[in-house]
Design an enzyme around this catalytic site. Structure first.
Site, PDB file in Angstrom:
ATOM      1  CD  GLU A 289      -3.483  -6.890  -5.664  1.00  0.00           C
ATOM      2  OE1 GLU A 289      -4.310  -6.231  -6.285  1.00  0.00           O
ATOM      3  OE2 GLU A 289      -3.793  -7.768  -4.847  1.00  0.00           O
ATOM      4  N   PRO A 290       2.458  -7.219  -3.914  1.00  0.00           N
ATOM      5  CG  PRO A 290       4.675  -6.594  -4.320  1.00  0.00           C
ATOM      6  CD  PRO A 290       3.313  -6.660  -4.963  1.00  0.00           C
ATOM      7  N   GLY A 291       2.856  -7.152  -0.376  1.00  0.00           N
ATOM      8  CA  GLY A 291       2.740  -6.311   0.813  1.00  0.00           C
ATOM      9  C   GLY A 291       3.858  -6.667   1.777  1.00  0.00           C
ATOM     10  CE1 TYR A 333      -3.494 -12.782  10.858  1.00  0.00           C
ATOM     11  CE2 TYR A 333      -1.181 -12.938  11.454  1.00  0.00           C
ATOM     12  CZ  TYR A 333      -2.213 -12.280  10.818  1.00  0.00           C
ATOM     13  OH  TYR A 333      -1.968 -11.121  10.143  1.00  0.00           O
ATOM     14  CB  CYS A 359      -5.095  -5.985  31.465  1.00  0.00           C
ATOM     15  SG  CYS A 359      -4.246  -4.778  32.463  1.00  0.00           S
ATOM     16  CD  GLU A 360      -7.222  -9.088  26.960  1.00  0.00           C
ATOM     17  OE1 GLU A 360      -7.506 -10.299  26.908  1.00  0.00           O
ATOM     18  OE2 GLU A 360      -8.053  -8.196  27.162  1.00  0.00           O
ATOM     19  CE1 TYR A 388      -1.079  -6.830   6.120  1.00  0.00           C
ATOM     20  CE2 TYR A 388       0.789  -8.302   5.824  1.00  0.00           C
ATOM     21  CZ  TYR A 388      -0.287  -7.627   5.306  1.00  0.00           C
ATOM     22  OH  TYR A 388      -0.569  -7.731   3.967  1.00  0.00           O
TER      23      TYR A 388
HETATM   24  C1  LIG Z   1      -3.425  -8.379   1.849  1.00  0.00           C
HETATM   25  C2  LIG Z   1      -3.512  -8.382   0.389  1.00  0.00           C
HETATM   26  C3  LIG Z   1      -2.348  -8.362  -0.376  1.00  0.00           C
HETATM   27  C4  LIG Z   1      -0.963  -8.406   0.213  1.00  0.00           C
HETATM   28  O1  LIG Z   1      -0.700  -9.566   0.915  1.00  0.00           O
HETATM   29  P1  LIG Z   1       0.777  -9.861   1.415  1.00  0.00           P
HETATM   30  O2  LIG Z   1       0.711 -11.199   2.008  1.00  0.00           O
HETATM   31  O3  LIG Z   1       1.123  -8.817   2.418  1.00  0.00           O
HETATM   32  O4  LIG Z   1       1.663  -9.779   0.221  1.00  0.00           O
HETATM   33  C5  LIG Z   1      -2.492  -8.280  -1.752  1.00  0.00           C
HETATM   34  N1  LIG Z   1      -3.709  -8.241  -2.334  1.00  0.00           N
HETATM   35  C6  LIG Z   1      -4.849  -8.264  -1.625  1.00  0.00           C
HETATM   36  C7  LIG Z   1      -6.144  -8.199  -2.334  1.00  0.00           C
HETATM   37  C8  LIG Z   1      -4.795  -8.337  -0.246  1.00  0.00           C
HETATM   38  O5  LIG Z   1      -5.929  -8.371   0.455  1.00  0.00           O
END
Ligand SMILES: *Cc1c(COP(=O)(O)O)cnc(C)c1O
Length: 436
Positions: A289-291, A333, A359-360, A388
């Site tokens: 699951e790459p994001g 973070y 304003c922070e 993100y």
């Molecule tokens: C956020 C998330 C991802 C993706 O994370 P990345 O760091 O963006 O690759 C994959 N699986 C789950 C369950 C997540 O919560």
């Protein structure tokens, strides 16, 4: 340069795949999210060619929370990946973008009954069960809908990954998933096997985000296969699917070493093959699951420089026309970004603290940025903002959410328009009589 080969310099100005950054800023206004589309599609092609077609019986889903826009979803699907969603809202956008329901996986640590019902009605491919109560909740919903639902259970593999404690999810103390330091996950397996409408396919984990150490994925793979073994011994259920999650790290700064995706998957797949042989089972279907890895380096945010304030003997503040509303990560973070003045890439460098306009005092964009002779009116580029940023943006201080522009070989196209003031009040019922 700056994490993508589509970011270049010509005549001391920043070019994004053949388009001058300053032209984009002038045409679309700032702040502006610019995506080098070829960086995105190259990476999707790498996932396809370096994983999906290289290893049979695998799948990849894009974690849509990283960049939740239709134009990205469409490229994702075109390259053979599916989509992960964690709310009804993300599911809605995916469906609007034409993503087939069976290629959508539904995650989340606290899914509402309404969202689960919506997911079942849409016929999503899989639902990842995260806690015990969800088993009965989903069983009831599936029964009401006279449907069977394919599920995975998310377990906590006790492998800790992630660049910051707020993005670590694999340790014992986490809100996500079934514990494995006791029998919680085994009880979950038994309960699902006993249910009438839930079809358990296997196990899922996600140990953290922005992981730059390949061995962490290797440990995760080995650990997950260990759980396949224990579950088989304890319940006689053999997982036909193992999802090792996302978290593939990228380079935000020149000091970061990005994870080698193909090499990582090669090692992971070797371990899983070996473990399957050892257990005497067919190698399960493997999912990832790459994001961030897919979208982060394709993105650059452009701002206009405004106030420059020197606090004698302390620091120089350089203010831009956006900040925490369009990029909360430094405040959330401590995320670090590379910056450059797009209209003066080189010159005598000066150290500044780039801050936003909210304003922070915590509205920080980049600390200790080295920029060339900065002046009010310059265009400041911040790199690696594809993940993100847009999806975490807010309307704090009623900043308008920026437009998103895709750039491809000298051509630009707007894929999300900038918000307008009218967008800010569409839900404010107290303003009804003002409007009419
Ligand atoms: C956020 C998330 C991802 C993706 O994370 P990345 O760091 O963006 O690759 C994959 N699986 C789950 C369950 C997540 O919560």
């Amino acid at each position: 340069m700056y994490g993508s080969s589509y970011l270049t310099e010509q005549d001391n100005t920043l070019q994004i795949d053949g388009v001058e950054a300053t032209d984009l800023a002038a045409q679309y206004g700032t702040p502006l999210y610019v995506m080098a589309e070829r960086e995105l599609t190259d990476r999707l092609a790498t996932v396809r060619d370096g994983f999906l077609t290289k290893y049979p019986n695998t799948y990849a889903s894009f974690a849509s929370k990283a960049l939740t826009i239709g134009a990205v979803y469409q490229q994702v699907v075109r390259h053979g990946l599916g989509i992960d969603v964690v709310t009804g809202g993300e599911l809605y956008i995916a469906r609007q973008a034409g993503v087939p329901a069976e290629r959508i996986y539904f995650h989340g640590s606290n899914k509402s009954t309404q969202d689960l019902r919506y997911a079942v009605e849409e016929g999503v491919g899989k639902i990842v069960i995260d806690h015990y109560g969800e088993i009965a909740q989903l069983e009831q919903i599936a029964a009401d809908a006279c449907q069977t639902v394919n599920v995975l259970i998310r377990i906590v593999p006790q492998v800790i990954g992630g660049a910051h404690t707020k993005i670590q999810t694999g340790g014992v103390d986490t809100k996500f998933g079934f514990s494995t330091h006791d029998d919680s996950y085994l009880e979950a397996v038994r309960a699902i096997l006993a249910s009438e409408h839930l079809v358990l396919l296997g196990i899922h984990c996600h140990v953290g985000s922005q992981i730059q150490d390949r061995t962490l994925f290797e440990r995760t793979a080995r650990t997950m296969m260990g759980f396949v073994e224990t579950i088989r011994q304890e319940t006689e259920f053999t997982a036909s699917e193992v999802n090792v999650g996302g978290g593939f790290g990228i380079a935000y700064t020149k000091d970061d070493v990005p994870l080698d995706f193909e090499q990582t998957m090669e090692h992971v797949m070797t371990i899983i093959e070996e473990e399957s042989t050892r257990l005497g089972i067919e190698r399960p279907r493997i999912g990832i699951e790459p994001g961030r890895w897919v979208v982060a380096n394709a993105g650059t945010t452009l701002y206009t420089v405004g106030a420059i304030k020197e606090v004698q003997g302390v620091r120089t503040y350089l203010s831009v026309d956006g900040g925490m509303a369009d990029n909360i990560r430094p405040a959330l973070y401590g995320a670090v970004y590379e910056t450059v003045i797009a209209n003066r890439v080189t010159g005598t460098l000066r150290e500044v603290t780039v801050v936003g306009a909210a304003c922070e005092s915590g509205d920080l964009v980049a600390e200790k940025a080295q920029v060339a002779e900065p002046a009010s009116g310059d265009t400041l580029a911040v790199f690696g903002t594809g993940a993100y940023n847009f999806s975490m943006a807010s309307n704090y201080n009623q900043f308008l959410r920026p437009a998103v522009v895709f750039v491809n070989q000298g051509e630009a196209r707007e894929v999300v328009r900038r918000q307008t003031y009218a967008d800010l009040v569409t839900c404010d019922l107290g303003l009804e009589n003002v409007r009419s």
